[in-house]
Design an enzyme around this catalytic site. Structure first.
Site, PDB file in Angstrom:
ATOM      1  N   GLU A 296       0.847  -1.261   0.059  1.00  0.00           N
ATOM      2  CA  GLU A 296      -0.024   0.023  -0.148  1.00  0.00           C
ATOM      3  C   GLU A 296       0.802   1.278   0.020  1.00  0.00           C
ATOM      4  O   GLU A 296       0.644   2.280   0.707  1.00  0.00           O
ATOM      5  CB  GLU A 296      -0.974   0.034   1.260  1.00  0.00           C
ATOM      6  CG  GLU A 296      -2.230  -1.100   1.134  1.00  0.00           C
ATOM      7  CD  GLU A 296      -2.930  -1.343   2.373  1.00  0.00           C
ATOM      8  OE1 GLU A 296      -2.884  -0.444   3.283  1.00  0.00           O
ATOM      9  OE2 GLU A 296      -3.776  -2.174   2.338  1.00  0.00           O
ATOM     10  N   GLU A 398      -6.322  -9.937  -2.616  1.00  0.00           N
ATOM     11  CA  GLU A 398      -7.125 -10.103  -1.591  1.00  0.00           C
ATOM     12  C   GLU A 398      -8.451 -10.047  -1.786  1.00  0.00           C
ATOM     13  O   GLU A 398      -9.520  -9.192  -1.159  1.00  0.00           O
ATOM     14  CB  GLU A 398      -6.730  -9.015  -0.537  1.00  0.00           C
ATOM     15  CG  GLU A 398      -5.259  -8.942  -0.318  1.00  0.00           C
ATOM     16  CD  GLU A 398      -4.736  -7.590   0.648  1.00  0.00           C
ATOM     17  OE1 GLU A 398      -5.686  -7.209   1.337  1.00  0.00           O
ATOM     18  OE2 GLU A 398      -3.601  -7.485   0.839  1.00  0.00           O
TER      19      GLU A 398
END
Length: 520
Positions: A296, A398
């Site tokens: 991220e 994910e």
């Protein structure tokens, strides 16, 4: 309900002259601006004018903008993030983003789902009010759900499946008619897995449920110097023949650092980061096929803010040096889920370009998290189209189940899917697949249906010339041919994902068939 796929063709490079509008502009009025300003108007006090370049290309310019939103994709100077925004009778909907720059035309591609009827306005917005925005070759095409599903099915046939023809012959090479053919898949070529956690280590029911479905796992414990749990998870996965993704070495979100990290001086943080990456990557060297090196780092920049703008690049260099086997991945959310200026597909590509410009020349993968709320299929497909232009291994890492794995599976750019559904007695991150007795919940049934879809075989009867033809997902198979007189022979065969755009492989000609001759 209509699905709208918008706006323009995807081109990562900037063009001197824009391409023509896709679908002839679709439902957009005056898409190439060949009829002056017909269909276009200002918002607020902005000024618009019609221009023509020396080569005859006509376009529109919005200038004197004093609002950062709702304006009409080249810019007058520098560069600027520009979003396509639709105003319906009930709301504003962002359909996509692009980074436009001076001197050439950048192509924006996006999409949205519309749940209202009636007229709508299309705006191009930028928070940079100092630039003039130029627009040309705008297109917007509506699709019904039925048309969208048909396109998805065509993509599955083209990119995930292969037409296969068998001919059964006898020892004299004569065709055998009316032979029974049964084809069973023994191994899928499309990687599909799920996250696991420490709960699986001591729960036999969880182990049985998981290993009967998945052969790929994400080890979600972010290792500390006590590697007991991580080691046990790796042993468990390897003992069941699972391939393992490592998640993750670093996380760039400042609020998710260990509580002792935030107060470190830059020198102490650099030493701690060096110890961390050397420890975890040397320990598991050669055992993982992917590593999420910095998680991220489009939304966050903890390490860059402390160690300088090259921090992530240095981590990727070190990771590839310490363990050259796995592909180092970026991993980000809201690139394919929703229009998000911080992590738009173009921002993702800019991050990749930054890593390369700062000296990282090694392998690299694109991780797309896939934590969907309301699924916007046309935006997701447009985002994947943009990401595919990087020609790097791309995984959805994910995925939440309710978004529908088959929607992602149909896109040629996606090489694998990992569900983010590690079970816990107290509940899962977004949703569990089973109850605490490992009986499927509705979400688990969705997963099982999906697995059955791309692991299915086929059966039938040979025609008078001994032929049987079918379409199969890429993978390994065993064909059982039963002669009418009772003789049986088994034949194993396999084929790969020959159409995968990320592998730089040449696609088979449209309509091509793999032929097998089997002597019975």
């Amino acid at each position: 309900m209509y699905i709208l796929k918008s706006v323009q063709y995807l081109m990562i490079i900037c063009l001197d002259k824009p391409l023509g509008p896709q679908y002839g502009g679709g439902i957009v009025v005056n898409p190439e601006l060949n009829h002056g300003l017909k269909g276009w108007r200002t918002f607020g006090e902005a000024k618009i004018e019609h221009q023509e370049s020396k080569d005859g290309n006509k376009f529109i310019i919005a200038s004197k903008r004093n609002e950062p939103y709702h304006t009409w994709l080249q810019v007058s100077h520098g560069n600027a993030d520009i979003a396509a925004v639709f105003k319906t009778q009930s709301s504003y909907e962002t359909a996509g983003w692009v980074v436009a720059q001076k001197g050439c035309w950048s192509m924006l591609k996006g999409g949205l789902v519309v749940n209202v009827s009636g007229p709508a306005d299309l705006y191009f917005e930028s928070n940079n009010t100092k630039v003039d925005v130029w627009a040309d070759s705008v297109s917007l095409q509506p699709f019904t759900h039925e048309e969208w599903k048909s396109h998805q099915d065509e993509s599955i046939e083209k990119f995930r499946k292969q037409r296969v023809k068998f001919q059964a012959v006898d020892q004299h090479n004569k065709p055998i008619a009316n032979a029974t053919v049964t084809i069973t898949q023994t191994n899928s070529r499309f990687p599909f897995g799920s996250a696991i956690n420490a709960n699986i280590l001591s729960n036999a029911a969880y182990q049985k449920w998981f290993t009967s479905r998945f052969k790929y796992a994400t080890e979600i414990n972010r290792g500390v110097e006590n590697y007991a749990v991580s080691d046990a998870l790796v042993r468990f996965a390897k003992s069941h023949g699972m391939a393992i993704r490592g998640h993750n070495v670093f996380w760039d979100n400042p609020i998710d650092q260990p509580n002792w990290v935030g107060g470190l001086s830059p020198n102490d943080l650099r030493a701690a980061a060096s110890k961390r990456i050397k420890s975890v990557m040397r320990r598991y060297k050669g055992q993982f096929f992917h590593w999420d090196v910095v998680n991220e780092n489009l939304h966050f920049s903890f390490f860059e803010s402390k160690l300088g703008g090259y921090a992530s690049t240095d981590f990727y260099k070190t990771a590839n040096y310490l363990d050259p086997r796995p592909t180092p991945f970026l991993n980000e959310y809201n690139t394919i889920e929703v229009p998000d200026g911080a992590a738009s597909p173009y921002k993702y590509l800019e991050k990749i370009s930054q890593l390369r410009a700062q000296g990282y020349k090694g392998p690299l993968g694109i991780g797309l998290q896939g934590h969907f709320g309301n699924v916007n299929l046309p935006f997701t497909r447009a985002a994947l189209d943009t990401i595919a232009s990087a020609r790097l291994p791309t995984w959805v890492t994910e995925l939440d189940v309710h978004s529908g794995p088959n929607q992602i599976h149909s896109h040629a750019a996606v090489q694998g899917i990992i569900l983010w559904t590690a079970w816990s007695p107290g509940g899962c991150y977004r949703m569990c697949l089973t109850d605490n007795n490992f009986r499927n919940l509705p979400t688990g049934n969705v997963v099982d249906t999906y697995i059955r879809t791309f692991t299915q075989g086929s059966d039938g009867i040979t025609d008078p010339n001994g032929f049987f033809q079918t379409s199969l997902y890429h993978g390994q198979y065993e064909a059982k041919i039963s002669h009418p007189n009772g003789r049986i022979i088994n034949k194993s065969f396999n084929f790969n994902n020959i159409n995968n755009v990320n592998d730089h492989q040449e696609a088979e000609p449209e309509g091509s068939i793999l032929n097998f001759k089997i002597t019975v």
